[in-house]
Design a protein around this motif. Structure first.
Motif, PDB file in Angstrom:
ATOM      1  N   GLY A 106       0.572  -1.341   0.116  1.00  0.00           N
ATOM      2  CA  GLY A 106       0.189  -0.154  -0.097  1.00  0.00           C
ATOM      3  C   GLY A 106       0.740   1.346  -0.174  1.00  0.00           C
ATOM      4  O   GLY A 106       1.955   1.218   0.331  1.00  0.00           O
ATOM      5  N   ALA A 107      -0.010   2.418  -0.163  1.00  0.00           N
ATOM      6  CA  ALA A 107       0.623   3.828  -0.392  1.00  0.00           C
ATOM      7  C   ALA A 107       1.721   3.853  -1.627  1.00  0.00           C
ATOM      8  O   ALA A 107       1.968   2.959  -2.238  1.00  0.00           O
ATOM      9  CB  ALA A 107       1.522   3.952   0.651  1.00  0.00           C
ATOM     10  N   HIS A 108       2.188   5.062  -1.879  1.00  0.00           N
ATOM     11  CA  HIS A 108       2.735   5.569  -2.986  1.00  0.00           C
ATOM     12  C   HIS A 108       4.030   4.969  -2.941  1.00  0.00           C
ATOM     13  O   HIS A 108       4.515   4.613  -1.886  1.00  0.00           O
ATOM     14  CB  HIS A 108       2.721   7.083  -3.326  1.00  0.00           C
ATOM     15  N   GLY A 134       0.915   0.729  -3.454  1.00  0.00           N
ATOM     16  CA  GLY A 134      -0.561   0.271  -3.699  1.00  0.00           C
ATOM     17  C   GLY A 134      -1.027   0.707  -4.927  1.00  0.00           C
ATOM     18  O   GLY A 134      -2.677   0.716  -5.131  1.00  0.00           O
ATOM     19  N   TYR A 135      -0.520   1.178  -5.950  1.00  0.00           N
ATOM     20  CA  TYR A 135      -0.869   1.828  -7.226  1.00  0.00           C
ATOM     21  C   TYR A 135      -0.577   0.735  -8.321  1.00  0.00           C
ATOM     22  O   TYR A 135      -1.454   0.660  -9.361  1.00  0.00           O
ATOM     23  CB  TYR A 135      -0.497   3.121  -7.160  1.00  0.00           C
ATOM     24  N   ALA A 157      -2.184  -1.194   3.397  1.00  0.00           N
ATOM     25  CA  ALA A 157      -2.560   0.252   3.534  1.00  0.00           C
ATOM     26  C   ALA A 157      -3.089   0.806   2.285  1.00  0.00           C
ATOM     27  O   ALA A 157      -2.427   1.329   1.663  1.00  0.00           O
ATOM     28  CB  ALA A 157      -1.387   1.087   3.994  1.00  0.00           C
ATOM     29  N   LEU A 158      -4.436   0.451   1.979  1.00  0.00           N
ATOM     30  CA  LEU A 158      -5.131   1.021   0.854  1.00  0.00           C
ATOM     31  C   LEU A 158      -6.295   1.948   1.093  1.00  0.00           C
ATOM     32  O   LEU A 158      -6.784   2.142   0.122  1.00  0.00           O
ATOM     33  CB  LEU A 158      -5.387  -0.286  -0.107  1.00  0.00           C
ATOM     34  N   GLY A 159      -6.706   1.892   2.308  1.00  0.00           N
ATOM     35  CA  GLY A 159      -7.946   2.794   2.742  1.00  0.00           C
ATOM     36  C   GLY A 159      -9.087   1.935   3.024  1.00  0.00           C
ATOM     37  O   GLY A 159      -9.075   0.791   2.184  1.00  0.00           O
ATOM     38  N   ILE A 160      -9.989   2.276   3.825  1.00  0.00           N
ATOM     39  CA  ILE A 160     -11.399   1.430   3.985  1.00  0.00           C
ATOM     40  C   ILE A 160     -12.157   1.745   2.727  1.00  0.00           C
ATOM     41  O   ILE A 160     -12.404   2.820   2.123  1.00  0.00           O
ATOM     42  CB  ILE A 160     -12.056   2.168   4.917  1.00  0.00           C
ATOM     43  N   GLY A 183      -4.853   1.742   6.820  1.00  0.00           N
ATOM     44  CA  GLY A 183      -5.143   3.054   6.062  1.00  0.00           C
ATOM     45  C   GLY A 183      -3.942   3.749   5.748  1.00  0.00           C
ATOM     46  O   GLY A 183      -3.021   3.399   5.377  1.00  0.00           O
ATOM     47  N   GLY A 184      -4.083   5.052   6.329  1.00  0.00           N
ATOM     48  CA  GLY A 184      -2.728   5.961   5.907  1.00  0.00           C
ATOM     49  C   GLY A 184      -1.534   5.795   6.669  1.00  0.00           C
ATOM     50  O   GLY A 184      -1.002   6.735   6.833  1.00  0.00           O
ATOM     51  N   ASP A 187       1.949   6.403   5.450  1.00  0.00           N
ATOM     52  CA  ASP A 187       2.402   7.649   5.249  1.00  0.00           C
ATOM     53  C   ASP A 187       3.052   8.330   6.256  1.00  0.00           C
ATOM     54  O   ASP A 187       4.072   9.153   6.238  1.00  0.00           O
ATOM     55  CB  ASP A 187       1.155   8.521   4.719  1.00  0.00           C
ATOM     56  N   ARG A 210      -6.351  16.397  10.624  1.00  0.00           N
ATOM     57  CA  ARG A 210      -6.259  15.965   9.320  1.00  0.00           C
ATOM     58  C   ARG A 210      -6.993  16.922   8.476  1.00  0.00           C
ATOM     59  O   ARG A 210      -6.839  17.164   7.287  1.00  0.00           O
ATOM     60  CB  ARG A 210      -6.924  14.453   9.606  1.00  0.00           C
ATOM     61  N   ARG A 217     -10.505  16.478   2.760  1.00  0.00           N
ATOM     62  CA  ARG A 217     -10.991  15.421   3.341  1.00  0.00           C
ATOM     63  C   ARG A 217     -12.591  15.839   4.052  1.00  0.00           C
ATOM     64  O   ARG A 217     -13.021  15.312   4.634  1.00  0.00           O
ATOM     65  CB  ARG A 217     -10.156  15.067   4.773  1.00  0.00           C
ATOM     66  N   ARG A 220     -15.537  14.189   2.935  1.00  0.00           N
ATOM     67  CA  ARG A 220     -15.978  12.692   3.594  1.00  0.00           C
ATOM     68  C   ARG A 220     -15.865  12.728   5.063  1.00  0.00           C
ATOM     69  O   ARG A 220     -16.627  11.890   5.634  1.00  0.00           O
ATOM     70  CB  ARG A 220     -14.271  12.104   3.091  1.00  0.00           C
TER      71      ARG A 220
HETATM   72  N1  UDP Z   1      -3.671   4.080  -1.427  1.00  0.00           N
HETATM   73  C1  UDP Z   1      -3.258   2.956  -2.185  1.00  0.00           C
HETATM   74  N2  UDP Z   1      -3.493   2.776  -3.247  1.00  0.00           N
HETATM   75  C2  UDP Z   1      -4.871   3.218  -3.831  1.00  0.00           C
HETATM   76  C3  UDP Z   1      -5.510   4.053  -2.840  1.00  0.00           C
HETATM   77  C4  UDP Z   1      -4.851   4.417  -1.813  1.00  0.00           C
HETATM   78  O1  UDP Z   1      -2.074   2.510  -1.853  1.00  0.00           O
HETATM   79  O2  UDP Z   1      -5.365   2.751  -5.077  1.00  0.00           O
HETATM   80  C5  UDP Z   1      -3.250   4.227  -0.277  1.00  0.00           C
HETATM   81  C6  UDP Z   1      -2.889   5.801  -0.222  1.00  0.00           C
HETATM   82  O3  UDP Z   1      -1.752   6.171  -0.628  1.00  0.00           O
HETATM   83  C7  UDP Z   1      -2.885   5.918   1.604  1.00  0.00           C
HETATM   84  C8  UDP Z   1      -3.696   4.866   1.960  1.00  0.00           C
HETATM   85  O4  UDP Z   1      -3.890   4.127   0.872  1.00  0.00           O
HETATM   86  O5  UDP Z   1      -1.546   5.560   1.971  1.00  0.00           O
HETATM   87  C9  UDP Z   1      -5.169   5.456   2.327  1.00  0.00           C
HETATM   88  O6  UDP Z   1      -4.943   6.459   3.363  1.00  0.00           O
HETATM   89  P1  UDP Z   1      -5.900   7.354   3.826  1.00  0.00           P
HETATM   90  O7  UDP Z   1      -5.440   8.212   4.823  1.00  0.00           O
HETATM   91  O8  UDP Z   1      -7.213   7.745   2.872  1.00  0.00           O
HETATM   92  O9  UDP Z   1      -6.808   6.035   4.622  1.00  0.00           O
HETATM   93  P2  UDP Z   1      -7.585   6.077   5.987  1.00  0.00           P
HETATM   94  O10 UDP Z   1      -6.559   6.138   7.233  1.00  0.00           O
HETATM   95  O11 UDP Z   1      -8.422   7.586   6.048  1.00  0.00           O
HETATM   96  O12 UDP Z   1      -8.690   4.979   5.858  1.00  0.00           O
END
Ligand code: UDP
Length: 239
Positions: A106-108, A134-135, A157-160, A183-184, A187, A210, A217, A220
């Motif tokens: 997950g994440a960039h 995650g991309y 770590a892709l988000g809910i 989640g995030g 990051d 945040r 945000r 959301r």
């Molecule tokens: N993310 C990812 N691929 C995707 C969409 C999101 O890897 O296709 C990652 C994004 O870079 C971030 C995490 O998922 O690191 C989601 O973070 P966000 O803060 O939105 O999640 P939350 O903690 O609010 O659920």
């Protein structure tokens, strides 16, 4: 909505950490969902996600202060927040001590790279058996690959709800391992994004930090948190 609260872990976080450690020691499988108001809001509308949240294989912990407050309003005993970031840190500490295998998705790209580097420096006992951003990769393929890698800790770590849906889809391929949608967290833990200053954390105002630092945000936040609180107030009255 009440059914979600019935499942929520209400113990102090240290107690929950002991359960997690016990599962690691005994090679048991565990799937943890760190719940925010958004989690319960989505679950109440999305049948697939509802099934995941309600499955007995999943453990739900109160990540957001909104969940803790709502629990109290509805008469549940929920001691404190157990956040995704804290869980991720605790699992890395345990994995380090016990010399375990960790998989991360997950994440960039630059975030996951920085995170993997940091783990290599600060947690020398950990073996990262797989990591991917995650991309750019096929996420199902990631699970196909790690199923034979003796994974003990798997942080997604892709988000809910994408992270939970993905874990759930592949969970049965694993006999052991603690799986968490965080989640995030990457990051923040990679050092690429600042976590709210201590004072915000202490006052349970991380959500405010945040939305002020990331104004996109707000919508959301309104859609899940504010609507959620109205719903809880209504449920409280009906009690
Ligand atoms: N993310 C990812 N691929 C995707 C969409 C999101 O890897 O296709 C990652 C994004 O870079 C971030 C995490 O998922 O690191 C989601 O973070 P966000 O803060 O939105 O999640 P939350 O903690 O609010 O659920």
């Amino acid at each position: 909505m009440r059914k979600y609260f019935d499942k929520l872990v209400g113990t102090p976080k240290e107690e929950f950490y002991s359960v997690m450690e016990e599962n690691l020691n005994k090679n048991k499988r565990m799937f943890i969902i760190t719940a925010n108001p958004e989690t319960f809001e989505i679950a109440s509308k999305d049948e697939e996600f509802n099934k995941i949240v309600m499955d007995e294989a999943t453990t739900i912990v109160p990540d957001g202060i909104g969940i803790v407050k709502a629990s109290h309003m509805l008469g549940y005993q929920v001691k404190e927040r157990i956040t995704g970031v804290d869980l991720a840190v605790k699992l890395l500490e345990l994995a380090n001590e016990k010399k375990l295998n960790v998989a991360l998705l997950g994440a960039h790209e630059e975030v996951i790279d920085a995170f993997v580097k940091k783990i290599g420096k600060e947690y020398k006992g950990i073996k990262i058996v797989a990591s991917a951003n995650g991309y750019d990769y096929d996420k199902d393929q990631f699970f196909e690959t790690i199923k034979d890698l003796d994974v003990d800790v798997c942080l997604i770590a892709l988000g809910i709800p994408a992270q939970e849906k993905l874990i759930y889809k592949h969970l049965n391929k694993f006999k052991k391992g603690v799986f968490v949608g965080v989640g995030g967290s990457f990051d923040v833990l990679s050092g690429m994004k600042k976590r709210a200053p201590k004072i915000f954390q202490k006052l349970n105002l991380e959500w405010l930090y945040r939305i002020t630092t990331e104004p996109k945000r707000i919508k959301r936040f309104y859609n899940s948190n504010i609507k959620f609180m109205f719903k809880i107030k209504k449920m409280k009255k009906q009690k």
